[in-house]
Design a protein around this motif. Structure first.
Motif, PDB file in Angstrom:
ATOM      1  N   GLN A  55     -20.936 -89.755 -11.764  1.00  0.00           N
ATOM      2  CA  GLN A  55     -21.581 -89.675 -10.453  1.00  0.00           C
ATOM      3  C   GLN A  55     -23.105 -89.580 -10.561  1.00  0.00           C
ATOM      4  OE1 GLN A  55     -19.785 -89.572  -7.393  1.00  0.00           O
ATOM      5  NE2 GLN A  55     -21.818 -89.846  -6.528  1.00  0.00           N
ATOM      6  N   HIS A  65     -25.711 -79.096  -6.408  1.00  0.00           N
ATOM      7  CA  HIS A  65     -25.010 -80.350  -6.726  1.00  0.00           C
ATOM      8  C   HIS A  65     -25.588 -81.070  -7.935  1.00  0.00           C
ATOM      9  CE1 HIS A  65     -22.225 -81.018  -3.229  1.00  0.00           C
ATOM     10  NE2 HIS A  65     -22.872 -79.916  -2.889  1.00  0.00           N
ATOM     11  N   PHE A 262     -14.273 -87.002  -9.321  1.00  0.00           N
ATOM     12  CA  PHE A 262     -14.367 -87.222  -7.878  1.00  0.00           C
ATOM     13  C   PHE A 262     -13.541 -88.453  -7.524  1.00  0.00           C
ATOM     14  CE2 PHE A 262     -19.041 -85.602  -8.207  1.00  0.00           C
ATOM     15  CZ  PHE A 262     -18.603 -84.288  -8.253  1.00  0.00           C
ATOM     16  N   MET A 263     -13.160 -88.567  -6.257  1.00  0.00           N
ATOM     17  CA  MET A 263     -12.340 -89.736  -5.891  1.00  0.00           C
ATOM     18  C   MET A 263     -13.180 -90.994  -5.689  1.00  0.00           C
ATOM     19  SD  MET A 263     -11.087 -89.257  -1.953  1.00  0.00           S
ATOM     20  CE  MET A 263     -10.459 -87.596  -1.989  1.00  0.00           C
ATOM     21  N   SER A 268     -11.953 -92.253  -0.897  1.00  0.00           N
ATOM     22  CA  SER A 268     -12.181 -91.724   0.458  1.00  0.00           C
ATOM     23  C   SER A 268     -12.001 -92.790   1.540  1.00  0.00           C
ATOM     24  CB  SER A 268     -13.570 -91.096   0.555  1.00  0.00           C
ATOM     25  OG  SER A 268     -14.569 -92.032   0.241  1.00  0.00           O
ATOM     26  N   GLN A 305     -26.151 -84.084  14.772  1.00  0.00           N
ATOM     27  CA  GLN A 305     -27.386 -83.874  14.015  1.00  0.00           C
ATOM     28  C   GLN A 305     -28.354 -85.054  14.211  1.00  0.00           C
ATOM     29  OE1 GLN A 305     -28.364 -81.251  12.411  1.00  0.00           O
ATOM     30  NE2 GLN A 305     -28.936 -81.621  10.291  1.00  0.00           N
ATOM     31  N   ARG A 315     -33.205 -80.224  14.248  1.00  0.00           N
ATOM     32  CA  ARG A 315     -31.858 -80.308  13.691  1.00  0.00           C
ATOM     33  C   ARG A 315     -31.004 -79.186  14.275  1.00  0.00           C
ATOM     34  NH1 ARG A 315     -34.788 -82.447   9.388  1.00  0.00           N
ATOM     35  NH2 ARG A 315     -33.717 -84.233   8.462  1.00  0.00           N
ATOM     36  N   MET A 319     -28.120 -78.889   7.405  1.00  0.00           N
ATOM     37  CA  MET A 319     -27.890 -80.247   6.899  1.00  0.00           C
ATOM     38  C   MET A 319     -26.495 -80.694   7.329  1.00  0.00           C
ATOM     39  SD  MET A 319     -28.083 -81.697   3.007  1.00  0.00           S
ATOM     40  CE  MET A 319     -29.778 -81.363   2.622  1.00  0.00           C
ATOM     41  N   ALA A 320     -26.362 -81.946   7.694  1.00  0.00           N
ATOM     42  CA  ALA A 320     -25.039 -82.490   8.031  1.00  0.00           C
ATOM     43  C   ALA A 320     -24.602 -83.412   6.891  1.00  0.00           C
ATOM     44  CB  ALA A 320     -25.120 -83.254   9.345  1.00  0.00           C
ATOM     45  N   GLU A 333     -19.194 -72.411  -2.861  1.00  0.00           N
ATOM     46  CA  GLU A 333     -18.449 -73.661  -2.632  1.00  0.00           C
ATOM     47  C   GLU A 333     -16.933 -73.453  -2.452  1.00  0.00           C
ATOM     48  OE1 GLU A 333     -19.592 -76.912  -5.206  1.00  0.00           O
ATOM     49  OE2 GLU A 333     -17.803 -78.067  -4.707  1.00  0.00           O
TER      50      GLU A 333
HETATM   51  C1  57M Z   1     -20.128 -89.389   1.224  1.00  0.00           C
HETATM   52  N1  57M Z   1     -20.782 -88.454  -0.697  1.00  0.00           N
HETATM   53  C2  57M Z   1     -21.217 -87.383  -1.401  1.00  0.00           C
HETATM   54  C3  57M Z   1     -18.243 -88.877  -4.666  1.00  0.00           C
HETATM   55  C4  57M Z   1     -17.239 -88.918  -3.584  1.00  0.00           C
HETATM   56  C5  57M Z   1     -25.030 -90.577   7.576  1.00  0.00           C
HETATM   57  C6  57M Z   1     -24.955 -89.547   6.512  1.00  0.00           C
HETATM   58  C7  57M Z   1     -24.521 -88.246   7.027  1.00  0.00           C
HETATM   59  C8  57M Z   1     -24.069 -90.055   5.364  1.00  0.00           C
HETATM   60  C9  57M Z   1     -23.765 -89.026   4.308  1.00  0.00           C
HETATM   61  C10 57M Z   1     -23.040 -89.724   3.249  1.00  0.00           C
HETATM   62  O1  57M Z   1     -23.576 -90.516   2.514  1.00  0.00           O
HETATM   63  N2  57M Z   1     -21.743 -89.455   3.154  1.00  0.00           N
HETATM   64  C11 57M Z   1     -20.905 -90.192   2.256  1.00  0.00           C
HETATM   65  C12 57M Z   1     -20.746 -88.259   0.726  1.00  0.00           C
HETATM   66  C13 57M Z   1     -21.160 -87.523  -2.951  1.00  0.00           C
HETATM   67  O2  57M Z   1     -19.837 -87.792  -3.399  1.00  0.00           O
HETATM   68  C14 57M Z   1     -19.518 -89.069  -3.869  1.00  0.00           C
HETATM   69  O3  57M Z   1     -19.173 -89.913  -2.817  1.00  0.00           O
HETATM   70  C15 57M Z   1     -17.756 -90.060  -2.781  1.00  0.00           C
HETATM   71  C16 57M Z   1     -17.245 -90.128  -1.384  1.00  0.00           C
HETATM   72  N3  57M Z   1     -17.840 -91.210  -0.729  1.00  0.00           N
HETATM   73  O4  57M Z   1     -15.941 -89.087  -4.068  1.00  0.00           O
HETATM   74  O5  57M Z   1     -18.036 -89.916  -5.555  1.00  0.00           O
HETATM   75  C17 57M Z   1     -21.575 -86.174  -3.512  1.00  0.00           C
HETATM   76  O6  57M Z   1     -20.744 -85.164  -2.961  1.00  0.00           O
HETATM   77  C18 57M Z   1     -20.472 -84.171  -3.958  1.00  0.00           C
HETATM   78  N4  57M Z   1     -19.003 -84.109  -4.190  1.00  0.00           N
HETATM   79  C19 57M Z   1     -18.513 -82.971  -4.768  1.00  0.00           C
HETATM   80  N5  57M Z   1     -17.162 -82.910  -5.030  1.00  0.00           N
HETATM   81  C20 57M Z   1     -16.297 -83.920  -4.733  1.00  0.00           C
HETATM   82  O7  57M Z   1     -15.068 -83.812  -4.967  1.00  0.00           O
HETATM   83  O8  57M Z   1     -19.230 -82.049  -5.047  1.00  0.00           O
HETATM   84  C21 57M Z   1     -18.175 -85.145  -3.872  1.00  0.00           C
HETATM   85  C22 57M Z   1     -16.828 -85.080  -4.120  1.00  0.00           C
HETATM   86  C23 57M Z   1     -21.401 -86.058  -5.006  1.00  0.00           C
HETATM   87  C24 57M Z   1     -21.222 -84.576  -5.198  1.00  0.00           C
HETATM   88  O9  57M Z   1     -22.465 -83.966  -5.184  1.00  0.00           O
HETATM   89  O10 57M Z   1     -22.511 -86.602  -5.636  1.00  0.00           O
HETATM   90  C25 57M Z   1     -22.669 -87.116  -0.947  1.00  0.00           C
HETATM   91  O11 57M Z   1     -22.828 -86.088  -0.264  1.00  0.00           O
HETATM   92  O12 57M Z   1     -23.527 -87.918  -1.262  1.00  0.00           O
HETATM   93  N6  57M Z   1     -24.937 -88.421   3.851  1.00  0.00           N
HETATM   94  C26 57M Z   1     -24.994 -87.155   3.498  1.00  0.00           C
HETATM   95  O13 57M Z   1     -23.989 -86.478   3.398  1.00  0.00           O
HETATM   96  C27 57M Z   1     -26.352 -86.600   3.343  1.00  0.00           C
HETATM   97  N7  57M Z   1     -26.707 -85.951   4.581  1.00  0.00           N
HETATM   98  C28 57M Z   1     -27.822 -86.247   5.286  1.00  0.00           C
HETATM   99  O14 57M Z   1     -28.603 -87.071   4.894  1.00  0.00           O
HETATM  100  N8  57M Z   1     -27.950 -85.540   6.461  1.00  0.00           N
HETATM  101  C29 57M Z   1     -29.055 -85.704   7.378  1.00  0.00           C
HETATM  102  C30 57M Z   1     -28.664 -86.652   8.549  1.00  0.00           C
HETATM  103  C31 57M Z   1     -28.533 -88.098   8.100  1.00  0.00           C
HETATM  104  C32 57M Z   1     -27.421 -86.254   9.282  1.00  0.00           C
HETATM  105  C33 57M Z   1     -29.428 -84.374   7.995  1.00  0.00           C
HETATM  106  O15 57M Z   1     -28.645 -83.431   7.964  1.00  0.00           O
HETATM  107  O16 57M Z   1     -30.516 -84.307   8.527  1.00  0.00           O
HETATM  108  C34 57M Z   1     -26.461 -85.573   2.264  1.00  0.00           C
HETATM  109  N9  57M Z   1     -25.786 -85.888   1.062  1.00  0.00           N
HETATM  110  C35 57M Z   1     -26.288 -85.526  -0.129  1.00  0.00           C
HETATM  111  N10 57M Z   1     -27.459 -85.028  -0.255  1.00  0.00           N
HETATM  112  N11 57M Z   1     -25.616 -85.697  -1.262  1.00  0.00           N
HETATM  113  C36 57M Z   1     -27.915 -85.298   2.076  1.00  0.00           C
HETATM  114  C37 57M Z   1     -28.281 -84.754   0.818  1.00  0.00           C
END
Ligand code: 57M
Length: 358
Positions: A55, A65, A262-263, A268, A305, A315, A319-320, A333
């Protein structure tokens, strides 16, 4: 396959009669999917690690993370493999709904795979663009919605939970509606998949809920007794749902905190679409909002959000999606994960209560 091979033997050996029962085959499919997941899980983790399918972590996320960087991803392939094998072996393959459910699940899995693969090739957290994913998802979902309408004899009614006599007929609007259910469910599960075991727990709970719903909808007597829409052939999807829940359980063994894999989007996107399509086939599509309540809450938190930020430059959450909000509030967690599972269980019980409360 086993069903077609073994059931006919009941004329010689009466013991094979059990293969006639959906409940028996659901149980067997679940045992098979679980065993395959357990068997191949360690092998897949070793392969993914050797291939460096790890990842990439976004730098703007919660600090905790960053330590997850390099965790093998695309474990969803394990779920899809166990699910497909168990379904092919134990469901009645003459039933077109089984093929529809498998087709939708695997096609969405392919989109997810393309996304994961691109992230790995580019060695960053950007795969397909959001727009590319949506176009592909809607294309597949629209074809599936037409097929579903055709298979159901053009039944475009949508029963409303809690009201036994309310079945609005959407006509051709059923096609965009059904496509939206599949695409919405797929993306909502994807948004939820951000903590170890956070998505797979509710996926399993919702699958068990739909194993019950599909069984009920496909059983002429029980459907009549509970006054739910009878859908001839829908019961066979209980086998699919049972296999899905068990394949998820096997995956959870490796995805439980601290996750060994992770999946990925291959998991997903496909699992969400699988829930969407079984909800549609069993004519329990509206109740999916309740059964998959955790996914709805997570997706809604993102919508609120984004809208709030666009309109007020403020906001609502730190964070969402919502799980990030609790992380930033300092909840450990595992606590967030287990609490979300509890909410999911409560939602599932609420959804099942609609069978009686009407
Ligand atoms: C999937 N993916 C994880 C893993 C998993 C529009 C916006 C809200 C979209 C959103 C987004 O991109 N969501 C998609 C989230 C990622 O996991 C990978 O992705 C796969 C699923 N698609 O299987 O391969 C990370 O999640 C963590 N993880 C675990 N355990 C697990 O079993 O810990 C995953 C599975 C991994 C790992 O860290 O790397 C992800 O979060 O990227 N975007 C967000 O969620 C972002 N939010 C955001 O930008 N919020 C903004 C606005 C736009 C609403 C705000 O609040 O102002 C955040 N995501 C992250 N960082 N990672 C922002 C910061």
């Amino acid at each position: 396959m086993l069903y077609a091979l073994l059931y006919p033997l009941h004329t010689t050996y009466s013991a094979f009669n059990v293969f006639r029962y959906i409940t028996f085959r659901t149980l067997l499919a679940a045992i098979m999917a679980l065993s395959v997941s357990f068997l191949f899980g360690p092998w897949l983790i070793a392969r993914l690690t050797a291939l460096q399918v790890g990842q990439q972590i976004r730098p703007d996320g919660p600090a905790s993370h960053q330590s997850k960087a390099g965790t093998p991803t695309m474990g969803g392939a394990l779920i899809l493999f166990s699910l497909t094998l168990a379904t092919l072996l134990l469901a009645d393959l003459a039933n077109p709904y089984v093929w529809l459910a498998l087709g939708v699940t695997l096609s969405f899995g392919l989109i997810g795979f393309a996304d994961d693969y691109r992230k790995l090739r580019r060695r960053n957290s950007r795969g397909l663009t959001g727009r590319q994913k949506l176009v592909l998802q809607f294309a597949i979902a629209t074809i599936a919605a037409f097929l579903l309408l055709y298979l159901s004899g053009f039944d475009s009614t949508v029963p409303v939970p809690f009201f036994k006599d309310v079945h609005p007929n959407l006509g051709w609007f059923y096609v965009p509606f059904a496509a939206l259910v599949m695409v919405g469910a797929s993306n909502a599960v994807n948004l939820t998949d951000g903590l170890d075991g956070l998505a797979i727990g509710p996926v399993m709970i919702t699958s068990v809920t739909y194993a019950i719903f599909t069984y009920v909808s496909g059983h002429v007597k029980i459907a009549e007794y509970l006054q739910v829409s009878y859908v001839a052939g829908a019961g066979e999807l209980a086998v699919f749902c049972g296999a899905l829940a068990a394949a998820g359980l096997g995956f959870l063994w490796f995805n439980a905190y601290p996750a060994q894999m992770f999946m990925g989007d291959v998991g997903s996107l496909s699992l969400g679409a699988a829930l969407g399509v079984v909800a549609l086939i069993s004519k329990q599509e509206i109740v999916l909002v309740l059964a998959g309540g955790v996914f709805v809450i997570e997706a809604t938190s993102v919508i609120f959000q984004v809208v709030s930020y666009k309109l007020r430059r403020k906001r609502i959450f730190r964070m969402a999606p919502l799980h990030h909000h609790f992380e930033l509030l300092g909840w450990p967690e595992p606590q967030i994960i287990v609490r979300f599972w509890i909410v999911s269980l409560i939602c599932a019980l609420g959804a099942l209560s609609t069978l009686k409360l009407r």
